[in-house]
Design a protein around this motif. Structure first.
Motif, PDB file in Angstrom:
ATOM      1  N   SER A 186      45.154  33.328  74.216  1.00 56.56           N
ATOM      2  CA  SER A 186      44.440  32.111  74.631  1.00 56.56           C
ATOM      3  C   SER A 186      45.375  30.944  74.863  1.00 56.56           C
ATOM      4  CB  SER A 186      43.402  31.725  73.566  1.00 56.56           C
ATOM      5  OG  SER A 186      44.043  31.254  72.385  1.00 56.56           O
ATOM      6  N   LYS A 187      46.560  30.994  74.231  1.00 59.66           N
ATOM      7  CA  LYS A 187      47.551  29.912  74.266  1.00 59.66           C
ATOM      8  C   LYS A 187      47.037  28.630  73.609  1.00 59.66           C
ATOM      9  CE  LYS A 187      50.866  30.926  75.411  1.00 59.66           C
ATOM     10  NZ  LYS A 187      51.848  31.818  74.698  1.00 59.66           N
ATOM     11  N   LYS A 188      45.959  28.757  72.846  1.00 60.54           N
ATOM     12  CA  LYS A 188      45.501  27.609  72.069  1.00 60.54           C
ATOM     13  C   LYS A 188      46.449  27.400  70.892  1.00 60.54           C
ATOM     14  CE  LYS A 188      40.562  28.057  73.120  1.00 60.54           C
ATOM     15  NZ  LYS A 188      39.200  28.282  72.558  1.00 60.54           N
ATOM     16  N   PRO A 189      46.638  26.163  70.463  1.00 58.40           N
ATOM     17  CA  PRO A 189      47.572  25.901  69.366  1.00 58.40           C
ATOM     18  C   PRO A 189      47.117  26.548  68.063  1.00 58.40           C
ATOM     19  CG  PRO A 189      46.300  23.927  69.873  1.00 58.40           C
ATOM     20  CD  PRO A 189      46.007  24.910  70.969  1.00 58.40           C
ATOM     21  N   ILE A 190      48.076  26.973  67.264  1.00 60.51           N
ATOM     22  CA  ILE A 190      47.789  27.498  65.937  1.00 60.51           C
ATOM     23  C   ILE A 190      47.332  26.343  65.056  1.00 60.51           C
ATOM     24  CG2 ILE A 190      48.787  28.583  63.887  1.00 60.51           C
ATOM     25  CD1 ILE A 190      50.827  29.927  65.800  1.00 60.51           C
ATOM     26  N   VAL A 191      46.223  26.531  64.379  1.00 63.20           N
ATOM     27  CA  VAL A 191      45.685  25.507  63.484  1.00 63.20           C
ATOM     28  C   VAL A 191      45.581  26.096  62.082  1.00 63.20           C
ATOM     29  CG1 VAL A 191      43.731  24.014  62.957  1.00 63.20           C
ATOM     30  CG2 VAL A 191      44.404  24.379  65.340  1.00 63.20           C
ATOM     31  N   PHE A 192      46.277  25.483  61.145  1.00 69.70           N
ATOM     32  CA  PHE A 192      46.228  25.892  59.750  1.00 69.70           C
ATOM     33  C   PHE A 192      45.333  24.952  58.955  1.00 69.70           C
ATOM     34  CE2 PHE A 192      50.455  28.183  60.048  1.00 69.70           C
ATOM     35  CZ  PHE A 192      49.943  29.413  59.677  1.00 69.70           C
ATOM     36  N   SER A 193      44.826  25.457  57.847  1.00 67.04           N
ATOM     37  CA  SER A 193      44.037  24.645  56.924  1.00 67.04           C
ATOM     38  C   SER A 193      44.840  24.354  55.659  1.00 67.04           C
ATOM     39  CB  SER A 193      42.736  25.363  56.541  1.00 67.04           C
ATOM     40  OG  SER A 193      41.893  25.529  57.657  1.00 67.04           O
ATOM     41  N   PHE A 225      37.270  34.075  53.390  1.00 72.13           N
ATOM     42  CA  PHE A 225      37.235  32.917  54.280  1.00 72.13           C
ATOM     43  C   PHE A 225      38.605  32.247  54.359  1.00 72.13           C
ATOM     44  CE2 PHE A 225      36.537  28.392  55.142  1.00 72.13           C
ATOM     45  CZ  PHE A 225      35.787  28.463  56.307  1.00 72.13           C
ATOM     46  N   VAL A 226      39.228  32.055  53.209  1.00 69.26           N
ATOM     47  CA  VAL A 226      40.547  31.414  53.186  1.00 69.26           C
ATOM     48  C   VAL A 226      41.585  32.281  53.887  1.00 69.26           C
ATOM     49  CG1 VAL A 226      42.438  30.640  51.693  1.00 69.26           C
ATOM     50  CG2 VAL A 226      40.071  30.044  51.129  1.00 69.26           C
ATOM     51  N   LEU A 227      41.563  33.570  53.635  1.00 70.22           N
ATOM     52  CA  LEU A 227      42.531  34.464  54.283  1.00 70.22           C
ATOM     53  C   LEU A 227      42.373  34.445  55.801  1.00 70.22           C
ATOM     54  CD1 LEU A 227      42.455  37.518  51.834  1.00 70.22           C
ATOM     55  CD2 LEU A 227      44.369  35.947  52.235  1.00 70.22           C
ATOM     56  N   ASN A 228      41.144  34.346  56.274  1.00 67.25           N
ATOM     57  CA  ASN A 228      40.909  34.278  57.721  1.00 67.25           C
ATOM     58  C   ASN A 228      41.459  32.992  58.331  1.00 67.25           C
ATOM     59  OD1 ASN A 228      39.615  36.750  57.705  1.00 67.25           O
ATOM     60  ND2 ASN A 228      37.557  35.892  57.642  1.00 67.25           N
ATOM     61  N   ARG A 229      41.602  31.949  57.521  1.00 66.80           N
ATOM     62  CA  ARG A 229      42.148  30.679  57.981  1.00 66.80           C
ATOM     63  C   ARG A 229      43.658  30.584  57.775  1.00 66.80           C
ATOM     64  NH1 ARG A 229      41.208  28.912  61.319  1.00 66.80           N
ATOM     65  NH2 ARG A 229      42.342  27.007  60.790  1.00 66.80           N
ATOM     66  N   ALA A 258      45.932  30.231  44.413  1.00 69.52           N
ATOM     67  CA  ALA A 258      47.050  31.076  44.825  1.00 69.52           C
ATOM     68  C   ALA A 258      46.881  31.550  46.263  1.00 69.52           C
ATOM     69  CB  ALA A 258      47.178  32.269  43.885  1.00 69.52           C
ATOM     70  N   VAL A 259      45.677  32.021  46.604  1.00 70.63           N
ATOM     71  CA  VAL A 259      45.424  32.488  47.974  1.00 70.63           C
ATOM     72  C   VAL A 259      45.534  31.333  48.967  1.00 70.63           C
ATOM     73  CG1 VAL A 259      43.677  33.474  49.508  1.00 70.63           C
ATOM     74  CG2 VAL A 259      44.030  34.442  47.235  1.00 70.63           C
ATOM     75  N   CYS A 260      45.040  30.164  48.573  1.00 64.33           N
ATOM     76  CA  CYS A 260      45.111  28.991  49.452  1.00 64.33           C
ATOM     77  C   CYS A 260      46.544  28.573  49.737  1.00 64.33           C
ATOM     78  CB  CYS A 260      44.365  27.813  48.819  1.00 64.33           C
ATOM     79  SG  CYS A 260      42.569  27.952  48.839  1.00 64.33           S
ATOM     80  N   SER A 261      47.479  29.007  48.900  1.00 62.50           N
ATOM     81  CA  SER A 261      48.870  28.586  49.039  1.00 62.50           C
ATOM     82  C   SER A 261      49.691  29.516  49.918  1.00 62.50           C
ATOM     83  CB  SER A 261      49.526  28.512  47.657  1.00 62.50           C
ATOM     84  OG  SER A 261      49.808  29.807  47.149  1.00 62.50           O
ATOM     85  N   ILE A 262      49.087  30.595  50.399  1.00 64.10           N
ATOM     86  CA  ILE A 262      49.825  31.619  51.142  1.00 64.10           C
ATOM     87  C   ILE A 262      49.422  31.597  52.607  1.00 64.10           C
ATOM     88  CG2 ILE A 262      50.135  34.112  51.388  1.00 64.10           C
ATOM     89  CD1 ILE A 262      49.854  34.312  48.353  1.00 64.10           C
ATOM     90  N   TYR A 263      50.420  31.447  53.487  1.00 57.07           N
ATOM     91  CA  TYR A 263      50.184  31.341  54.929  1.00 57.07           C
ATOM     92  C   TYR A 263      51.036  32.356  55.680  1.00 57.07           C
ATOM     93  CZ  TYR A 263      48.162  26.745  53.839  1.00 57.07           C
ATOM     94  OH  TYR A 263      47.403  25.722  53.322  1.00 57.07           O
ATOM     95  N   GLY A 264      50.492  32.867  56.771  1.00 53.58           N
ATOM     96  CA  GLY A 264      51.260  33.784  57.605  1.00 53.58           C
ATOM     97  C   GLY A 264      50.883  33.659  59.066  1.00 53.58           C
ATOM     98  N   TYR A 322      43.503  40.679  50.600  1.00 52.37           N
ATOM     99  CA  TYR A 322      42.153  40.736  50.035  1.00 52.37           C
ATOM    100  C   TYR A 322      42.037  41.873  49.015  1.00 52.37           C
ATOM    101  CZ  TYR A 322      37.124  41.414  49.633  1.00 52.37           C
ATOM    102  OH  TYR A 322      35.851  41.579  49.127  1.00 52.37           O
ATOM    103  N   GLN A 323      42.568  43.035  49.365  1.00 48.29           N
ATOM    104  CA  GLN A 323      42.467  44.191  48.463  1.00 48.29           C
ATOM    105  C   GLN A 323      43.232  43.965  47.169  1.00 48.29           C
ATOM    106  OE1 GLN A 323      40.510  46.794  48.676  1.00 48.29           O
ATOM    107  NE2 GLN A 323      39.672  46.084  50.636  1.00 48.29           N
ATOM    108  N   ILE A 324      44.354  43.246  47.241  1.00 51.09           N
ATOM    109  CA  ILE A 324      45.104  42.925  46.022  1.00 51.09           C
ATOM    110  C   ILE A 324      44.234  42.088  45.085  1.00 51.09           C
ATOM    111  CG2 ILE A 324      47.043  41.569  45.115  1.00 51.09           C
ATOM    112  CD1 ILE A 324      48.613  42.454  47.622  1.00 51.09           C
ATOM    113  N   ILE A 325      43.586  41.068  45.643  1.00 47.51           N
ATOM    114  CA  ILE A 325      42.694  40.224  44.845  1.00 47.51           C
ATOM    115  C   ILE A 325      41.508  41.034  44.318  1.00 47.51           C
ATOM    116  CG2 ILE A 325      40.992  38.362  44.998  1.00 47.51           C
ATOM    117  CD1 ILE A 325      43.598  37.136  44.700  1.00 47.51           C
ATOM    118  N   TYR A 326      40.887  41.789  45.212  1.00 48.73           N
ATOM    119  CA  TYR A 326      39.685  42.540  44.838  1.00 48.73           C
ATOM    120  C   TYR A 326      39.973  43.525  43.703  1.00 48.73           C
ATOM    121  CZ  TYR A 326      35.774  45.768  45.048  1.00 48.73           C
ATOM    122  OH  TYR A 326      34.709  46.573  44.705  1.00 48.73           O
TER     123      TYR A 326
END
Length: 219
Positions: free
Chosen positions: A155-162, A136-140, A89-95, A111-115
């Motif tokens: 930084s203007k570096k491209p956004i990279v999602f996992s 770790f997943v939330l940070n990505r 479920a967490v892996c499926s959520i992006y922002g 994180y607090q919702i899960i915890y």
């Protein structure tokens, strides 16, 4: 994690932020009304959601709560199955959020919702490795960036999602992609197309080896 938190349900942090950034958070009633339009997707554990201006997480928090309700109903009798599906479920959520403090606040909120849910069900049997994997997943997945030009504002570096996918057993596969644009025909909340393939991001920039889901957060 964000140190200066805004109370959940508050729509405005400050008049200055409204003037400078047009920052007004969507209230709970409107969030639920909009998500009810795609209710069947919010209750699919693996269904992917992307909020390109996620603020401190009003939409994403509700999506996670709805997914966790389904997980509780189906898997709470097995801690391993609950953990595995909660991670899916967490892996499926992006922002993406242009204000760094909001992005950090959103990570912490999810994180607090899960915890709190995890602790409430399993008490002293909770696993720190699982919580580290969630973090770790939330940070990505919840990133500080500008969804209009697809880069980090400084930084203007491209956004990279996992992209995360479970393989045989309890191993998980991570593949990183450069976020470029949302295909107009793609569902407005979905990062991926109906066939489950990458629909709005380019070729992978990096593949990672399979790892057990409890070891994602290990360095």
């Amino acid at each position: 994690m964000a140190q200066d938190k805004v109370e959940v349900g508050v729509q405005v942090k400050s008049k200055k932020r409204v003037a400078d950034h047009g920052e007004v958070f969507t209230n709970e009633r409107e969030v639920n009304a909009m998500l009810d339009l795609v209710k069947h997707e919010t209750e699919r554990i693996e269904s992917k959601f992307l909020e390109p201006a996620c603020g401190n997480g009003n939409f994403l928090a509700e999506v996670l709560k709805r997914k966790l309700k389904v997980i509780d109903e189906r898997y709470s009798k097995s801690q391993i199955e609950w953990e595995r599906n909660a991670l899916i479920a967490v892996c499926s959520i992006y922002g993406v959020e242009i204000q760094e403090d909001n992005a950090l606040e959103c990570q912490d909120r999810l994180y607090q919702i899960i915890y709190q849910k995890y602790m409430g069900i399993y008490g002293t049997n909770i696993k720190s490795d699982f919580l580290r994997s969630i973090q770790f997943v939330l940070n990505r997945n919840i990133l500080w960036g500008d969804a209009l030009d697809f880069t980090n504002p400084i930084s203007k570096k491209p956004i990279v999602f996992s992209d995360w996918s479970f393989a045989i057993g309890d191993s998980i596969k991570r593949t990183d992609y450069i976020f470029k644009f949302l295909v107009e025909k793609t569902h407005q909340f979905s990062l991926f197309n109906d066939e489950g393939n990458v629909g709005s991001i380019d070729e992978p920039v990096r593949d990672f080896p399979l790892v057990h889901y409890l070891k994602l957060g290990q360095k």
